[in-house]
Motif scaffolding. Structure first.
Motif, PDB file in Angstrom:
ATOM      1  N   LYS A  89       2.227 -14.577  -0.728  1.00 38.61           N
ATOM      2  CA  LYS A  89       1.318 -13.689   0.006  1.00 38.61           C
ATOM      3  C   LYS A  89       2.109 -12.765   0.921  1.00 38.61           C
ATOM      4  O   LYS A  89       1.781 -11.578   1.046  1.00 38.61           O
ATOM      5  CB  LYS A  89       0.306 -14.494   0.803  1.00 38.61           C
ATOM      6  CG  LYS A  89      -0.711 -15.183  -0.087  1.00 38.61           C
ATOM      7  CD  LYS A  89      -1.929 -15.607   0.673  1.00 38.61           C
ATOM      8  CE  LYS A  89      -2.849 -16.309  -0.299  1.00 38.61           C
ATOM      9  NZ  LYS A  89      -4.164 -15.794  -0.271  1.00 38.61           N
ATOM     10  N   ASP A  90       3.138 -13.296   1.567  1.00 40.06           N
ATOM     11  CA  ASP A  90       3.961 -12.476   2.448  1.00 40.06           C
ATOM     12  C   ASP A  90       4.683 -11.393   1.636  1.00 40.06           C
ATOM     13  O   ASP A  90       4.760 -10.237   2.057  1.00 40.06           O
ATOM     14  CB  ASP A  90       4.982 -13.349   3.196  1.00 40.06           C
ATOM     15  CG  ASP A  90       5.710 -12.593   4.278  1.00 40.06           C
ATOM     16  OD1 ASP A  90       5.039 -11.852   5.023  1.00 40.06           O
ATOM     17  OD2 ASP A  90       6.944 -12.757   4.382  1.00 40.06           O
ATOM     18  N   SER A  91       5.168 -11.764   0.474  1.00 43.45           N
ATOM     19  CA  SER A  91       5.835 -10.801  -0.400  1.00 43.45           C
ATOM     20  C   SER A  91       4.848  -9.726  -0.854  1.00 43.45           C
ATOM     21  O   SER A  91       5.188  -8.534  -0.854  1.00 43.45           O
ATOM     22  CB  SER A  91       6.432 -11.519  -1.611  1.00 43.45           C
ATOM     23  OG  SER A  91       6.975 -10.607  -2.514  1.00 43.45           O
ATOM     24  N   ALA A  92       3.631 -10.124  -1.225  1.00 42.05           N
ATOM     25  CA  ALA A  92       2.611  -9.149  -1.640  1.00 42.05           C
ATOM     26  C   ALA A  92       2.251  -8.224  -0.478  1.00 42.05           C
ATOM     27  O   ALA A  92       2.063  -7.012  -0.667  1.00 42.05           O
ATOM     28  CB  ALA A  92       1.370  -9.877  -2.151  1.00 42.05           C
ATOM     29  N   GLU A  96       2.766  -4.235  -0.428  1.00 40.73           N
ATOM     30  CA  GLU A  96       1.666  -3.308  -0.125  1.00 40.73           C
ATOM     31  C   GLU A  96       2.048  -2.377   1.025  1.00 40.73           C
ATOM     32  O   GLU A  96       1.731  -1.184   0.994  1.00 40.73           O
ATOM     33  CB  GLU A  96       0.405  -4.087   0.232  1.00 40.73           C
ATOM     34  CG  GLU A  96      -0.758  -3.201   0.539  1.00 40.73           C
ATOM     35  CD  GLU A  96      -1.991  -3.603  -0.210  1.00 40.73           C
ATOM     36  OE1 GLU A  96      -2.998  -2.955   0.015  1.00 40.73           O
ATOM     37  OE2 GLU A  96      -1.952  -4.549  -1.011  1.00 40.73           O
ATOM     38  N   GLU A  97       2.729  -2.910   2.042  1.00 43.78           N
ATOM     39  CA  GLU A  97       3.173  -2.059   3.150  1.00 43.78           C
ATOM     40  C   GLU A  97       4.128  -0.984   2.653  1.00 43.78           C
ATOM     41  O   GLU A  97       4.018   0.174   3.056  1.00 43.78           O
ATOM     42  CB  GLU A  97       3.858  -2.908   4.224  1.00 43.78           C
ATOM     43  CG  GLU A  97       2.923  -3.712   5.087  1.00 43.78           C
ATOM     44  CD  GLU A  97       3.662  -4.583   6.097  1.00 43.78           C
ATOM     45  OE1 GLU A  97       4.910  -4.562   6.119  1.00 43.78           O
ATOM     46  OE2 GLU A  97       2.971  -5.278   6.861  1.00 43.78           O
ATOM     47  N   ILE A  98       5.043  -1.372   1.771  1.00 42.87           N
ATOM     48  CA  ILE A  98       6.004  -0.403   1.228  1.00 42.87           C
ATOM     49  C   ILE A  98       5.265   0.658   0.418  1.00 42.87           C
ATOM     50  O   ILE A  98       5.540   1.859   0.545  1.00 42.87           O
ATOM     51  CB  ILE A  98       7.081  -1.116   0.387  1.00 42.87           C
ATOM     52  CG1 ILE A  98       7.992  -1.939   1.295  1.00 42.87           C
ATOM     53  CG2 ILE A  98       7.902  -0.113  -0.425  1.00 42.87           C
ATOM     54  CD1 ILE A  98       8.927  -2.871   0.554  1.00 42.87           C
ATOM     55  N   ASN A 100       2.154   1.570   0.796  1.00 47.12           N
ATOM     56  CA  ASN A 100       1.413   2.407   1.749  1.00 47.12           C
ATOM     57  C   ASN A 100       2.340   3.415   2.415  1.00 47.12           C
ATOM     58  O   ASN A 100       1.969   4.588   2.589  1.00 47.12           O
ATOM     59  CB  ASN A 100       0.721   1.547   2.810  1.00 47.12           C
ATOM     60  CG  ASN A 100      -0.454   0.781   2.258  1.00 47.12           C
ATOM     61  OD1 ASN A 100      -0.970   1.107   1.198  1.00 47.12           O
ATOM     62  ND2 ASN A 100      -0.886  -0.241   2.974  1.00 47.12           N
ATOM     63  N   GLN A 101       3.537   2.967   2.799  1.00 50.02           N
ATOM     64  CA  GLN A 101       4.487   3.884   3.421  1.00 50.02           C
ATOM     65  C   GLN A 101       4.903   4.983   2.444  1.00 50.02           C
ATOM     66  O   GLN A 101       4.999   6.159   2.823  1.00 50.02           O
ATOM     67  CB  GLN A 101       5.711   3.121   3.914  1.00 50.02           C
ATOM     68  CG  GLN A 101       5.444   2.250   5.112  1.00 50.02           C
ATOM     69  CD  GLN A 101       6.634   1.371   5.471  1.00 50.02           C
ATOM     70  OE1 GLN A 101       7.616   1.322   4.752  1.00 50.02           O
ATOM     71  NE2 GLN A 101       6.521   0.668   6.591  1.00 50.02           N
ATOM     72  N   MET A 102       5.123   4.596   1.168  1.00 43.19           N
ATOM     73  CA  MET A 102       5.484   5.589   0.166  1.00 43.19           C
ATOM     74  C   MET A 102       4.346   6.590  -0.028  1.00 43.19           C
ATOM     75  O   MET A 102       4.577   7.806  -0.114  1.00 43.19           O
ATOM     76  CB  MET A 102       5.835   4.905  -1.166  1.00 43.19           C
ATOM     77  CG  MET A 102       7.155   4.173  -1.146  1.00 43.19           C
ATOM     78  SD  MET A 102       7.489   3.148  -2.597  1.00 43.19           S
ATOM     79  CE  MET A 102       6.994   4.130  -3.949  1.00 43.19           C
ATOM     80  N   TYR A 103       3.117   6.092  -0.088  1.00 45.38           N
ATOM     81  CA  TYR A 103       1.956   6.966  -0.267  1.00 45.38           C
ATOM     82  C   TYR A 103       1.820   7.903   0.931  1.00 45.38           C
ATOM     83  O   TYR A 103       1.582   9.108   0.767  1.00 45.38           O
ATOM     84  CB  TYR A 103       0.690   6.125  -0.448  1.00 45.38           C
ATOM     85  CG  TYR A 103      -0.559   6.953  -0.593  1.00 45.38           C
ATOM     86  CD1 TYR A 103      -0.829   7.624  -1.777  1.00 45.38           C
ATOM     87  CD2 TYR A 103      -1.456   7.075   0.459  1.00 45.38           C
ATOM     88  CE1 TYR A 103      -1.966   8.397  -1.919  1.00 45.38           C
ATOM     89  CE2 TYR A 103      -2.596   7.840   0.335  1.00 45.38           C
ATOM     90  CZ  TYR A 103      -2.854   8.496  -0.857  1.00 45.38           C
ATOM     91  OH  TYR A 103      -3.979   9.260  -0.979  1.00 45.38           O
TER      92      TYR A 103
END
Length: 184
Positions: A89-92, A96-98, A100-103
């Motif tokens: 879950k932490d990896s997911a 997702e944060e990465i 979101n940052q890319m988006y």
């Protein structure tokens, strides 16, 4: 037995010498013998019961130790599985944060590019809005008019250069006012 009797006699009554000892088997009445055998049987049963109880206790203790060992093993497995799920879950979440940052970065660059394009178009339009260009656009707009008039009374607007000059002066004056407002 002879030596034990001789030792006692030497201490208590010196001079007595024991030459031999003979032990005869006593005859025990049947009732006493049966009672004795019965008592021995009962004692044997009690000893057997005590030993079997000890065996049962040892088996119970062994089962308890096995159950504790199994429970500890299951707890450790459960703990490992829980840690694995938490790590997944932490990896997911990090993934997702990465994403979101890319988006956000791509959207920001698109917005910046769009802003730059609009600003450049505005600058180009500002440079393009000269009185000569506006006159050209005015003439093109009049030429694209789909109404054609025939007869003696053709509207004077087409040929009235004063109207065209007034229009261009108004546009130039408005441009100067905007420049003056921007400077203030």
């Amino acid at each position: 037995m002879k030596d034990a009797l001789q030792g006692d006699c030497t201490r208590s009554a010196p001079g007595i010498e024991i030459i031999s000892v003979r032990v005869t088997k006593p005859t025990i009445p049947d009732s006493i013998r049966r009672n004795f055998e019965q008592m021995e049987g009962e004692r044997t049963k009690v000893l057997i019961a005590i030993e079997s109880q000890k065996v049962v206790e040892k088996e119970a203790e062994t089962k308890k130790k096995l159950a504790i060992s199994e429970a500890e093993k299951n707890a450790n497995v459960s703990k490992i599985l829980m840690e694995q799920k938490l790590m997944e879950k932490d990896s997911a979440r990090r993934e997702e944060e990465i994403e979101n940052q890319m988006y956000m970065a791509s959207q920001k660059s698109l917005a910046d590019a769009d802003f730059y394009r609009v600003m450049r178009e505005a600058e180009a339009n500002k440079l393009k809005l000269t009185p000569q260009y506006l006159e050209l656009r005015f003439i093109q707009a009049i030429a694209n008019n789909s109404k054609i008039f025939f007869g003696d009374k053709v509207p004077n607007m087409i040929f009235d250069q004063r109207l065209l000059g007034n229009f261009l002066e108004d546009v130039a004056r408005k441009g100067r006012l905007k420049d003056w407002d921007a400077e203030a």
